[in-house]
Design a protein around this motif. Structure first.
Motif, PDB file in Angstrom:
ATOM      1  N   UNK A 185      96.183 -85.617  12.398  1.00 12.01           N
ATOM      2  CA  UNK A 185      96.880 -85.452  13.656  1.00 12.01           C
ATOM      3  C   UNK A 185      98.368 -85.243  13.393  1.00 12.01           C
ATOM      4  N   UNK A 186      98.978 -84.316  14.065  1.00 15.66           N
ATOM      5  CA  UNK A 186     100.403 -84.047  13.901  1.00 15.66           C
ATOM      6  C   UNK A 186     101.191 -85.131  14.624  1.00 15.66           C
ATOM      7  N   UNK A 187     102.207 -85.674  13.943  1.00 16.74           N
ATOM      8  CA  UNK A 187     102.980 -86.774  14.522  1.00 16.74           C
ATOM      9  C   UNK A 187     104.447 -86.445  14.750  1.00 16.74           C
ATOM     10  N   UNK A 188     104.894 -85.280  14.328  1.00 16.36           N
ATOM     11  CA  UNK A 188     106.297 -84.924  14.504  1.00 16.36           C
ATOM     12  C   UNK A 188     106.636 -83.676  13.720  1.00 16.36           C
ATOM     13  N   UNK A 189     107.897 -83.330  13.719  1.00 17.85           N
ATOM     14  CA  UNK A 189     108.389 -82.189  12.953  1.00 17.85           C
ATOM     15  C   UNK A 189     109.304 -82.748  11.864  1.00 17.85           C
ATOM     16  N   UNK A 190     109.025 -82.416  10.622  1.00 18.76           N
ATOM     17  CA  UNK A 190     109.857 -82.883   9.519  1.00 18.76           C
ATOM     18  C   UNK A 190     111.174 -82.108   9.464  1.00 18.76           C
ATOM     19  N   UNK A 191     111.087 -80.786   9.580  1.00 19.20           N
ATOM     20  CA  UNK A 191     112.291 -79.956   9.538  1.00 19.20           C
ATOM     21  C   UNK A 191     111.994 -78.594  10.152  1.00 19.20           C
ATOM     22  N   UNK A 192     113.050 -77.851  10.400  1.00 27.17           N
ATOM     23  CA  UNK A 192     112.953 -76.459  10.828  1.00 27.17           C
ATOM     24  C   UNK A 192     113.616 -75.631   9.742  1.00 27.17           C
ATOM     25  N   UNK A 193     112.932 -74.563   9.318  1.00 29.09           N
ATOM     26  CA  UNK A 193     113.467 -73.667   8.296  1.00 29.09           C
ATOM     27  C   UNK A 193     114.042 -72.425   8.975  1.00 29.09           C
ATOM     28  N   UNK A 194     115.269 -72.087   8.632  1.00 29.67           N
ATOM     29  CA  UNK A 194     115.900 -70.849   9.065  1.00 29.67           C
ATOM     30  C   UNK A 194     116.274 -70.055   7.820  1.00 29.67           C
ATOM     31  N   UNK A 195     116.324 -68.753   7.949  1.00 30.14           N
ATOM     32  CA  UNK A 195     116.695 -67.904   6.822  1.00 30.14           C
ATOM     33  C   UNK A 195     118.183 -67.594   6.866  1.00 30.14           C
ATOM     34  N   UNK A 196     118.709 -67.216   5.714  1.00 30.03           N
ATOM     35  CA  UNK A 196     120.117 -66.847   5.585  1.00 30.03           C
ATOM     36  C   UNK A 196     120.242 -65.831   4.454  1.00 30.03           C
ATOM     37  N   UNK A 197     121.279 -65.008   4.485  1.00 29.57           N
ATOM     38  CA  UNK A 197     121.441 -64.018   3.419  1.00 29.57           C
ATOM     39  C   UNK A 197     121.956 -64.659   2.130  1.00 29.57           C
ATOM     40  N   UNK A 198     121.691 -64.021   1.003  1.00 33.98           N
ATOM     41  CA  UNK A 198     122.242 -64.515  -0.265  1.00 33.98           C
ATOM     42  C   UNK A 198     123.766 -64.627  -0.181  1.00 33.98           C
ATOM     43  N   UNK A 199     124.305 -65.700  -0.764  1.00 31.52           N
ATOM     44  CA  UNK A 199     125.753 -65.875  -0.823  1.00 31.52           C
ATOM     45  C   UNK A 199     126.393 -66.456   0.426  1.00 31.52           C
ATOM     46  N   UNK A 200     125.608 -66.924   1.381  1.00 29.67           N
ATOM     47  CA  UNK A 200     126.163 -67.423   2.645  1.00 29.67           C
ATOM     48  C   UNK A 200     126.344 -68.939   2.680  1.00 29.67           C
ATOM     49  N   UNK A 201     126.094 -69.625   1.578  1.00 26.09           N
ATOM     50  CA  UNK A 201     126.100 -71.086   1.590  1.00 26.09           C
ATOM     51  C   UNK A 201     127.422 -71.690   2.072  1.00 26.09           C
ATOM     52  N   UNK A 202     128.561 -71.138   1.664  1.00 24.79           N
ATOM     53  CA  UNK A 202     129.845 -71.696   2.107  1.00 24.79           C
ATOM     54  C   UNK A 202     130.011 -71.585   3.621  1.00 24.79           C
ATOM     55  N   UNK A 203     129.607 -70.458   4.196  1.00 26.86           N
ATOM     56  CA  UNK A 203     129.689 -70.291   5.658  1.00 26.86           C
ATOM     57  C   UNK A 203     128.736 -71.254   6.358  1.00 26.86           C
ATOM     58  N   UNK A 204     127.554 -71.458   5.779  1.00 29.16           N
ATOM     59  CA  UNK A 204     126.589 -72.391   6.361  1.00 29.16           C
ATOM     60  C   UNK A 204     127.134 -73.812   6.333  1.00 29.16           C
ATOM     61  N   UNK A 205     127.736 -74.200   5.220  1.00 25.96           N
ATOM     62  CA  UNK A 205     128.305 -75.552   5.112  1.00 25.96           C
ATOM     63  C   UNK A 205     129.434 -75.752   6.118  1.00 25.96           C
ATOM     64  N   UNK A 206     130.288 -74.747   6.267  1.00 22.27           N
ATOM     65  CA  UNK A 206     131.397 -74.856   7.223  1.00 22.27           C
ATOM     66  C   UNK A 206     130.868 -75.005   8.645  1.00 22.27           C
ATOM     67  N   UNK A 207     129.799 -74.298   8.979  1.00 21.00           N
ATOM     68  CA  UNK A 207     129.259 -74.334  10.336  1.00 21.00           C
ATOM     69  C   UNK A 207     128.415 -75.589  10.579  1.00 21.00           C
ATOM     70  N   UNK A 208     127.354 -75.757   9.786  1.00 24.80           N
ATOM     71  CA  UNK A 208     126.429 -76.862  10.045  1.00 24.80           C
ATOM     72  C   UNK A 208     127.050 -78.221   9.733  1.00 24.80           C
ATOM     73  N   UNK A 209     127.854 -78.283   8.685  1.00 27.12           N
ATOM     74  CA  UNK A 209     128.531 -79.527   8.352  1.00 27.12           C
ATOM     75  C   UNK A 209     129.816 -79.715   9.132  1.00 27.12           C
ATOM     76  N   UNK A 210     130.672 -78.690   9.136  1.00 25.66           N
ATOM     77  CA  UNK A 210     131.981 -78.797   9.771  1.00 25.66           C
ATOM     78  C   UNK A 210     131.940 -78.755  11.280  1.00 25.66           C
ATOM     79  N   UNK A 211     131.387 -77.691  11.846  1.00 22.62           N
ATOM     80  CA  UNK A 211     131.397 -77.524  13.305  1.00 22.62           C
ATOM     81  C   UNK A 211     130.361 -78.427  13.981  1.00 22.62           C
ATOM     82  N   UNK A 212     129.127 -78.424  13.465  1.00 21.25           N
ATOM     83  CA  UNK A 212     128.072 -79.222  14.109  1.00 21.25           C
ATOM     84  C   UNK A 212     128.075 -80.684  13.678  1.00 21.25           C
ATOM     85  N   UNK A 213     128.717 -81.004  12.552  1.00 31.03           N
ATOM     86  CA  UNK A 213     128.814 -82.400  12.122  1.00 31.03           C
ATOM     87  C   UNK A 213     127.565 -82.950  11.465  1.00 31.03           C
TER      88      UNK A 213
END
Length: 123
Positions: A1-29
């Motif tokens: 039986x399904x009890x929840x969602x562990x995570x959601x996977x989104x795709x991103x282009x190669x080399x975008x990690x710094x922008x992702x960190x600034x947004x998800x970590x910096x802007x969204x906290x």
């Protein structure tokens, strides 16, 4: 039986990690979650907070998700408004949407163009 969602996977282009960190970590906290060493070799980044975990994986030939999206709950209406203001201040468009009865919500894109929904039940 399904009890929840562990995570959601989104795709991103190669080399975008710094922008992702600034947004998800910096802007969204969200906190960056260390990836297991074998998975870290693939690039991307994982983020989490209370009750939510988002994995962003590198995808060659990336195209942003424009319809599919995670719906991210926010603590309260004041926090939802504050988040919209932070996103705007960081240069992101915020699109309010009152079409979901019983909810306050808006949409915004992450820095690579993936659609995100932010919402709070109004009751």
């Amino acid at each position: 039986m399904i009890t929840g969602v562990h995570h959601v996977q989104l795709a991103a282009p190669p080399g975008s990690e710094d922008r992702l960190r600034a947004f998800y970590g910096g802007v969204l906290g969200l906190e960056e979650i260390p990836k297991p060493p074998e998975l870290a070799k693939r690039g991307g980044a994982w983020f989490g907070g209370p009750g939510v975990e988002l994995h962003l994986g590198v995808e060659p030939g990336f195209r942003p998700a424009r319809k599919a999206h995670p719906g991210l709950l926010v603590d309260d209406l004041d926090a939802l408004d504050a988040l919209a203001a932070r996103l705007r201040a960081a240069g992101h468009d915020v699109t309010p949407d009152e079409l979901f009865p019983g909810h306050h919500r808006f949409y915004a894109d992450d820095p690579v163009g993936n659609r995100l929904e932010f919402l709070r039940p109004s009751g």
